[in-house]
Design a protein around this motif. Sequence first.
Motif, PDB file in Angstrom:
ATOM      1  N   VAL A 189     -10.557  -2.431   5.150  1.00 43.87           N
ATOM      2  CA  VAL A 189     -10.585  -3.021   3.798  1.00 43.87           C
ATOM      3  C   VAL A 189      -9.813  -4.335   3.677  1.00 43.87           C
ATOM      4  CG1 VAL A 189      -8.722  -1.516   2.912  1.00 43.87           C
ATOM      5  CG2 VAL A 189     -10.328  -2.514   1.322  1.00 43.87           C
ATOM      6  N   SER A 190      -8.721  -4.493   4.427  1.00 41.38           N
ATOM      7  CA  SER A 190      -7.954  -5.739   4.295  1.00 41.38           C
ATOM      8  C   SER A 190      -8.744  -6.933   4.816  1.00 41.38           C
ATOM      9  CB  SER A 190      -6.623  -5.640   5.023  1.00 41.38           C
ATOM     10  OG  SER A 190      -5.760  -4.817   4.286  1.00 41.38           O
ATOM     11  N   ARG A 215     -11.666   6.514   0.256  1.00 43.46           N
ATOM     12  CA  ARG A 215     -10.261   6.777   0.634  1.00 43.46           C
ATOM     13  C   ARG A 215     -10.103   7.134   2.103  1.00 43.46           C
ATOM     14  NH1 ARG A 215      -8.152   4.617  -3.884  1.00 43.46           N
ATOM     15  NH2 ARG A 215      -9.520   5.220  -5.555  1.00 43.46           N
ATOM     16  N   TYR A 267     -12.229  -3.045  -3.859  1.00 41.89           N
ATOM     17  CA  TYR A 267     -12.345  -3.664  -2.525  1.00 41.89           C
ATOM     18  C   TYR A 267     -12.793  -2.625  -1.496  1.00 41.89           C
ATOM     19  CZ  TYR A 267     -10.209  -7.760  -4.551  1.00 41.89           C
ATOM     20  OH  TYR A 267      -9.972  -8.852  -5.332  1.00 41.89           O
ATOM     21  N   ARG A 268     -12.367  -1.388  -1.688  1.00 37.32           N
ATOM     22  CA  ARG A 268     -12.800  -0.309  -0.792  1.00 37.32           C
ATOM     23  C   ARG A 268     -14.313  -0.081  -0.943  1.00 37.32           C
ATOM     24  NH1 ARG A 268      -8.860   3.261   1.243  1.00 37.32           N
ATOM     25  NH2 ARG A 268      -6.764   2.497   0.823  1.00 37.32           N
ATOM     26  N   ARG A 322      -3.016 -13.643   4.024  1.00 40.82           N
ATOM     27  CA  ARG A 322      -4.335 -14.243   3.798  1.00 40.82           C
ATOM     28  C   ARG A 322      -4.182 -15.489   2.920  1.00 40.82           C
ATOM     29  NH1 ARG A 322      -5.708  -9.297   0.221  1.00 40.82           N
ATOM     30  NH2 ARG A 322      -4.785  -9.984  -1.738  1.00 40.82           N
ATOM     31  N   SER A 351     -11.205  -7.662   2.011  1.00 36.31           N
ATOM     32  CA  SER A 351     -10.574  -8.207   0.804  1.00 36.31           C
ATOM     33  C   SER A 351      -9.995  -9.602   1.040  1.00 36.31           C
ATOM     34  CB  SER A 351      -9.505  -7.253   0.272  1.00 36.31           C
ATOM     35  OG  SER A 351      -8.485  -7.093   1.224  1.00 36.31           O
ATOM     36  N   SER A 354       0.839  -1.206   0.000  1.00 34.10           N
ATOM     37  CA  SER A 354       0.000   0.000   0.000  1.00 34.10           C
ATOM     38  C   SER A 354       0.872   1.254   0.000  1.00 34.10           C
ATOM     39  CB  SER A 354      -0.862   0.049   1.267  1.00 34.10           C
ATOM     40  OG  SER A 354      -1.543  -1.150   1.443  1.00 34.10           O
ATOM     41  N   GLY A 383      -2.876  -3.374  -8.094  1.00 30.39           N
ATOM     42  CA  GLY A 383      -3.499  -4.084  -6.980  1.00 30.39           C
ATOM     43  C   GLY A 383      -2.498  -4.884  -6.193  1.00 30.39           C
ATOM     44  N   ARG A 384      -2.913  -6.089  -5.786  1.00 33.87           N
ATOM     45  CA  ARG A 384      -2.045  -6.947  -4.984  1.00 33.87           C
ATOM     46  C   ARG A 384      -1.820  -8.301  -5.654  1.00 33.87           C
ATOM     47  NH1 ARG A 384      -3.067  -2.844  -3.045  1.00 33.87           N
ATOM     48  NH2 ARG A 384      -2.906  -2.080  -0.911  1.00 33.87           N
ATOM     49  N   ASP A 385      -2.776  -8.701  -6.490  1.00 32.33           N
ATOM     50  CA  ASP A 385      -2.755 -10.059  -7.047  1.00 32.33           C
ATOM     51  C   ASP A 385      -2.936 -10.040  -8.564  1.00 32.33           C
ATOM     52  OD1 ASP A 385      -5.300  -9.039  -7.021  1.00 32.33           O
ATOM     53  OD2 ASP A 385      -6.276 -10.935  -6.573  1.00 32.33           O
ATOM     54  N   ILE A 386      -2.641  -8.923  -9.185  1.00 31.23           N
ATOM     55  CA  ILE A 386      -2.922  -8.821 -10.627  1.00 31.23           C
ATOM     56  C   ILE A 386      -1.988  -9.743 -11.420  1.00 31.23           C
ATOM     57  CG2 ILE A 386      -3.279  -7.235 -12.580  1.00 31.23           C
ATOM     58  CD1 ILE A 386      -5.035  -6.720 -10.014  1.00 31.23           C
ATOM     59  N   LYS A 412       1.786   3.100  -6.488  1.00 34.19           N
ATOM     60  CA  LYS A 412       1.280   2.242  -7.576  1.00 34.19           C
ATOM     61  C   LYS A 412       0.275   2.971  -8.451  1.00 34.19           C
ATOM     62  CE  LYS A 412      -0.547  -1.151  -5.244  1.00 34.19           C
ATOM     63  NZ  LYS A 412      -0.324  -0.775  -3.836  1.00 34.19           N
ATOM     64  N   ALA A 454      -9.647   0.215  -5.248  1.00 35.18           N
ATOM     65  CA  ALA A 454     -10.875   1.013  -5.115  1.00 35.18           C
ATOM     66  C   ALA A 454     -12.099   0.087  -5.085  1.00 35.18           C
ATOM     67  CB  ALA A 454     -10.985   2.002  -6.279  1.00 35.18           C
TER      68      ALA A 454
HETATM   69  O1   DC Z   1      -4.506  -0.192  -3.185  1.00 34.25           O
HETATM   70  P1   DC Z   1      -5.369   0.154  -1.962  1.00 34.25           P
HETATM   71  O2   DC Z   1      -4.590   0.543  -0.756  1.00 34.25           O
HETATM   72  O3   DC Z   1      -6.445   1.124  -2.294  1.00 34.25           O
HETATM   73  O4   DC Z   1      -6.093  -1.229  -1.614  1.00 34.25           O
HETATM   74  C1   DC Z   1      -6.997  -1.337  -0.556  1.00 34.25           C
HETATM   75  C2   DC Z   1      -6.961  -2.735   0.027  1.00 34.25           C
HETATM   76  O5   DC Z   1      -7.533  -3.662  -0.898  1.00 34.25           O
HETATM   77  C3   DC Z   1      -5.583  -3.267   0.386  1.00 34.25           C
HETATM   78  O6   DC Z   1      -5.342  -3.197   1.769  1.00 34.25           O
HETATM   79  C4   DC Z   1      -5.606  -4.702  -0.060  1.00 34.25           C
HETATM   80  C5   DC Z   1      -6.819  -4.868  -0.905  1.00 34.25           C
HETATM   81  N1   DC Z   1      -6.528  -5.224  -2.293  1.00 34.25           N
HETATM   82  C6   DC Z   1      -6.450  -6.555  -2.596  1.00 34.25           C
HETATM   83  O7   DC Z   1      -6.555  -7.387  -1.711  1.00 34.25           O
HETATM   84  N2   DC Z   1      -6.277  -6.945  -3.887  1.00 34.25           N
HETATM   85  C7   DC Z   1      -6.163  -6.038  -4.867  1.00 34.25           C
HETATM   86  N3   DC Z   1      -6.008  -6.456  -6.124  1.00 34.25           N
HETATM   87  C8   DC Z   1      -6.215  -4.662  -4.555  1.00 34.25           C
HETATM   88  C9   DC Z   1      -6.383  -4.282  -3.256  1.00 34.25           C
END
Ligand code: DC
Length: 238
Positions: free
Chosen positions: A100-101, A92, A38-39, A188, A104, A12, A130-133, A16, A36
């Motif tokens: 949010v975590s 935000r 997941y938010r 997770r 998600s 985070s 993101g995190r898992d793209i 990015k 956004a």
């Molecule tokens: O990028 P961000 O901080 O706005 O993301 C918010 C939350 O969403 C972050 O804590 C983890 C989750 N997230 C996710 O699990 N997978 C993604 N592809 C994007 C975000």
Amino acid sequence: MRKIVIAIDGYSSCGKSTTAKAVAAELGYAYIDTGAMYRAVTLYLLENSISFEDLPRIEQALHEMHITFKRNRKTGRNELCLDGTIREDEIRQMRISNLVSEVSGIPAVRHAMVRQQQRMARKRGVVMDGRDIGTTVFPDAEVKVFMTADVLTRALRRQEELAVKGEQVPVEDIVENLRKRDHLDSTRTESPLRRAPDAVLLDTTHMMIDEQVDFVLERVSASLFSLAAAGGEHRNTH
Ligand code: DC
């Protein structure tokens, strides 16, 4: 020219989204901020008083809610809409960042978001952050970047972003939030935050935005070049 998928993952507040937006603008690609989404799910659950443990109700909510992006003609940016209303500011806020975590990490939420993200980039020509793209959503992305930065640098950047929006938050609170999210996101069970083996590492601690953008654009050029070369070879062999 052939259109590709650019996956930008990482911790985070590493820059990015700023980097991804600029790369998309440069290439004329769509930019999709998956965080956004997941938010927005988190906001929906809160506003409808749905417990994060009530899985049947969450499944139902995922069918009910409509998450879309709308292009703001003035700024040229994609803004997140929940059920047709722009909710950029609310998603935000720290109250959402703090929860949010948890949301998600719910498998049903991830499955629904990943399906939607894959549909959004059907035609490629997309920069997605993101995190898992690079690991789950588009394991076949042509360019994969994994961004990281020192936690204090990230917290100071986030503090500035929040201050611009009128929210004053002590830096220690942000550091704590980032650490907690890093931990939850990386541990997770469902598609944790992980660097894809073929993702290139980008540490932005001492970098300016322009340098980050150039770094990604160079990768894009290299990828397009090798795709064109492979296409040429392919044609020559037939
Ligand atoms: O990028 P961000 O901080 O706005 O993301 C918010 C939350 O969403 C972050 O804590 C983890 C989750 N997230 C996710 O699990 N997978 C993604 N592809 C994007 C975000």
